[in-house]
Design a protein around this motif. Structure first.
Motif, PDB file in Angstrom:
ATOM      1  N   GLY A 121       0.793  -1.222   0.000  1.00  0.00           N
ATOM      2  CA  GLY A 121       0.000   0.000   0.000  1.00  0.00           C
ATOM      3  C   GLY A 121       0.823   1.267   0.000  1.00  0.00           C
ATOM      4  N   TYR A 122       2.122   1.161   0.277  1.00  0.00           N
ATOM      5  CA  TYR A 122       2.989   2.342   0.261  1.00  0.00           C
ATOM      6  C   TYR A 122       3.113   2.941  -1.140  1.00  0.00           C
ATOM      7  N   ILE A 123       2.820   2.167  -2.169  1.00  0.00           N
ATOM      8  CA  ILE A 123       2.828   2.709  -3.535  1.00  0.00           C
ATOM      9  C   ILE A 123       1.395   2.827  -4.058  1.00  0.00           C
ATOM     10  N   ALA A 124       0.435   2.905  -3.105  1.00  0.00           N
ATOM     11  CA  ALA A 124      -0.999   3.059  -3.423  1.00  0.00           C
ATOM     12  C   ALA A 124      -1.545   1.881  -4.207  1.00  0.00           C
ATOM     13  N   LEU A 125      -0.983   0.714  -3.987  1.00  0.00           N
ATOM     14  CA  LEU A 125      -1.489  -0.505  -4.589  1.00  0.00           C
ATOM     15  C   LEU A 125      -2.519  -1.114  -3.650  1.00  0.00           C
ATOM     16  N   GLN A 126      -3.668  -1.469  -4.188  1.00  0.00           N
ATOM     17  CA  GLN A 126      -4.731  -2.008  -3.342  1.00  0.00           C
ATOM     18  C   GLN A 126      -4.529  -3.497  -3.117  1.00  0.00           C
ATOM     19  N   ASP A 127      -3.753  -3.814  -2.103  1.00  0.00           N
ATOM     20  CA  ASP A 127      -3.627  -5.203  -1.684  1.00  0.00           C
ATOM     21  C   ASP A 127      -4.644  -5.452  -0.578  1.00  0.00           C
ATOM     22  N   LEU A 128      -4.546  -6.604   0.081  1.00  0.00           N
ATOM     23  CA  LEU A 128      -5.521  -6.955   1.110  1.00  0.00           C
ATOM     24  C   LEU A 128      -5.499  -5.957   2.266  1.00  0.00           C
ATOM     25  N   THR A 129      -4.318  -5.609   2.755  1.00  0.00           N
ATOM     26  CA  THR A 129      -4.205  -4.664   3.863  1.00  0.00           C
ATOM     27  C   THR A 129      -4.734  -3.289   3.480  1.00  0.00           C
ATOM     28  N   LYS A 130      -4.379  -2.847   2.285  1.00  0.00           N
ATOM     29  CA  LYS A 130      -4.853  -1.541   1.811  1.00  0.00           C
ATOM     30  C   LYS A 130      -6.364  -1.536   1.652  1.00  0.00           C
ATOM     31  N   GLY A 131      -6.926  -2.657   1.200  1.00  0.00           N
ATOM     32  CA  GLY A 131      -8.376  -2.752   1.063  1.00  0.00           C
ATOM     33  C   GLY A 131      -9.069  -2.549   2.390  1.00  0.00           C
ATOM     34  N   GLY A 132      -8.563  -3.198   3.444  1.00  0.00           N
ATOM     35  CA  GLY A 132      -9.134  -3.006   4.770  1.00  0.00           C
ATOM     36  C   GLY A 132      -8.975  -1.577   5.252  1.00  0.00           C
ATOM     37  N   ASP A 133      -7.849  -0.957   4.935  1.00  0.00           N
ATOM     38  CA  ASP A 133      -7.607   0.421   5.369  1.00  0.00           C
ATOM     39  C   ASP A 133      -8.516   1.404   4.630  1.00  0.00           C
ATOM     40  N   ILE A 134      -8.839   1.096   3.368  1.00  0.00           N
ATOM     41  CA  ILE A 134      -9.767   1.956   2.615  1.00  0.00           C
ATOM     42  C   ILE A 134     -11.148   1.923   3.262  1.00  0.00           C
ATOM     43  N   ILE A 135     -11.593   0.723   3.650  1.00  0.00           N
ATOM     44  CA  ILE A 135     -12.885   0.601   4.332  1.00  0.00           C
ATOM     45  C   ILE A 135     -12.860   1.393   5.638  1.00  0.00           C
ATOM     46  N   ARG A 136     -11.765   1.284   6.384  1.00  0.00           N
ATOM     47  CA  ARG A 136     -11.638   2.014   7.650  1.00  0.00           C
ATOM     48  C   ARG A 136     -11.747   3.520   7.439  1.00  0.00           C
ATOM     49  N   SER A 137     -11.102   4.017   6.370  1.00  0.00           N
ATOM     50  CA  SER A 137     -11.114   5.456   6.113  1.00  0.00           C
ATOM     51  C   SER A 137     -12.490   5.947   5.659  1.00  0.00           C
ATOM     52  N   ARG A 138     -13.301   5.051   5.094  1.00  0.00           N
ATOM     53  CA  ARG A 138     -14.628   5.440   4.616  1.00  0.00           C
ATOM     54  C   ARG A 138     -15.682   5.368   5.728  1.00  0.00           C
ATOM     55  N   THR A 139     -15.528   4.396   6.618  1.00  0.00           N
ATOM     56  CA  THR A 139     -16.544   4.177   7.644  1.00  0.00           C
ATOM     57  C   THR A 139     -16.133   4.698   9.021  1.00  0.00           C
ATOM     58  N   TYR A 140     -14.863   5.050   9.177  1.00  0.00           N
ATOM     59  CA  TYR A 140     -14.304   5.470  10.468  1.00  0.00           C
ATOM     60  C   TYR A 140     -14.479   4.388  11.539  1.00  0.00           C
ATOM     61  N   SER A 141     -14.545   3.149  11.084  1.00  0.00           N
ATOM     62  CA  SER A 141     -14.647   1.998  11.990  1.00  0.00           C
ATOM     63  C   SER A 141     -13.430   1.123  11.727  1.00  0.00           C
ATOM     64  N   ALA A 142     -12.498   1.100  12.662  1.00  0.00           N
ATOM     65  CA  ALA A 142     -11.223   0.423  12.423  1.00  0.00           C
ATOM     66  C   ALA A 142     -11.252  -1.050  12.774  1.00  0.00           C
ATOM     67  N   PHE A 143     -12.004  -1.432  13.805  1.00  0.00           N
ATOM     68  CA  PHE A 143     -11.904  -2.788  14.335  1.00  0.00           C
ATOM     69  C   PHE A 143     -12.295  -3.845  13.309  1.00  0.00           C
ATOM     70  N   MET A 144     -13.481  -3.735  12.742  1.00  0.00           N
ATOM     71  CA  MET A 144     -13.982  -4.827  11.919  1.00  0.00           C
ATOM     72  C   MET A 144     -13.207  -5.024  10.619  1.00  0.00           C
TER      73      MET A 144
END
Length: 230
Positions: free
Chosen positions: A175-198
């Motif tokens: 994700g450091y090069i803005a590639l949507q891998d699995l970790t980046k995918g979860g982080d995108i959801i977190r940034s959209r919903t402001y819910s980090a845990f799930m």
């Protein structure tokens, strides 16, 4: 509590098709891991052969020196720095697939570790095997290919599988090069919903599941290898 869980699950994964970030990220992660592993095995095999040949015969001095520099640099710097150098410096002025960049970066990094695995595997084979091959009329490279390498590969196969698992987890920095891998995918959801845990817990659970599956396969492989030695 159950209603809150369902509401949070819906917010993170159902609303606005949030689950697609996870599935797309998982696909990219598996693609990067698979092809980087193949590249690492090929590169590591070649470097390992050069290093072991030098140790056995003291030939290929220049190639061995190049390989030592490669191993020192790659093993001595973080993989995330190597990834960013390849993307922002080497291919900074070129339009190129981020997945391809990640495959190159992680493949080159993995190759350095696989090289030492192969080298140790080759050196672990009794030197009498090399002499036996030469007595049968094989030259050095034929002896290495037909006699030494099958034994060495059998010895290092579990270590190669463990390297594959390590590589899978290392791709989480893509994700450091803005590639949507699995970790980046979860982080995108977190940034959209402001819910980090799930979303982050889901990412961790997917990684854990994949690692557990491959760990079990490695255990089965090691058991069969031990049985074939009897």
């Amino acid at each position: 509590m159950w209603e809150q869980f369902c509401s949070t699950f819906y917010l993170n994964f159902i609303e606005d098709d949030g689950w697609k970030y996870i599935t797309v990220g998982l696909k990219n992660t598996l693609i990067i891991t698979f092809f980087a592993c193949l590249m690492g095995i090929v590169l590591g095999f070649l470097v390992g052969m050069v290093r072991s040949t030098y140790e056995k015969t003291h030939k290929l001095k220049i190639l061995n020196a190049v390989c030592k520099v490669y191993l020192t640099v790659i093993r001595g710097t973080p993989v995330v720095v190597q990834l960013m150098i390849i993307y922002f410096v080497v291919f900074g002025s070129v339009r190129i697939s981020k997945v391809l960049v990640a495959v190159l970066a992680f493949g080159i990094n993995s190759g350095a570790y696989v090289a030492e695995i192969f080298r140790s595997g080759i050196m672990s084979v009794d030197s009498g095997q090399l002499e036996a091959g030469r007595s049968l009329g094989f030259n050095y490279w034929q002896t290495m290919w037909y006699i030494i390498m099958p034994q060495a590969f059998k010895n290092v196969l579990p270590a190669l599988c463990n390297e594959f698992i390590s590589l899978l987890k290392e791709t989480s920095v893509a994700g450091y090069i803005a590639l949507q891998d699995l970790t980046k995918g979860g982080d995108i959801i977190r940034s959209r919903t402001y819910s980090a845990f799930m979303p982050l817990f889901a990412v961790a659970l997917i990684y854990l599941t994949i690692v557990m599956i491959f760990t079990k396969l490695i255990q089965i492989l090691e058991r069969r290898l031990r049985q074939s030695e009897r």
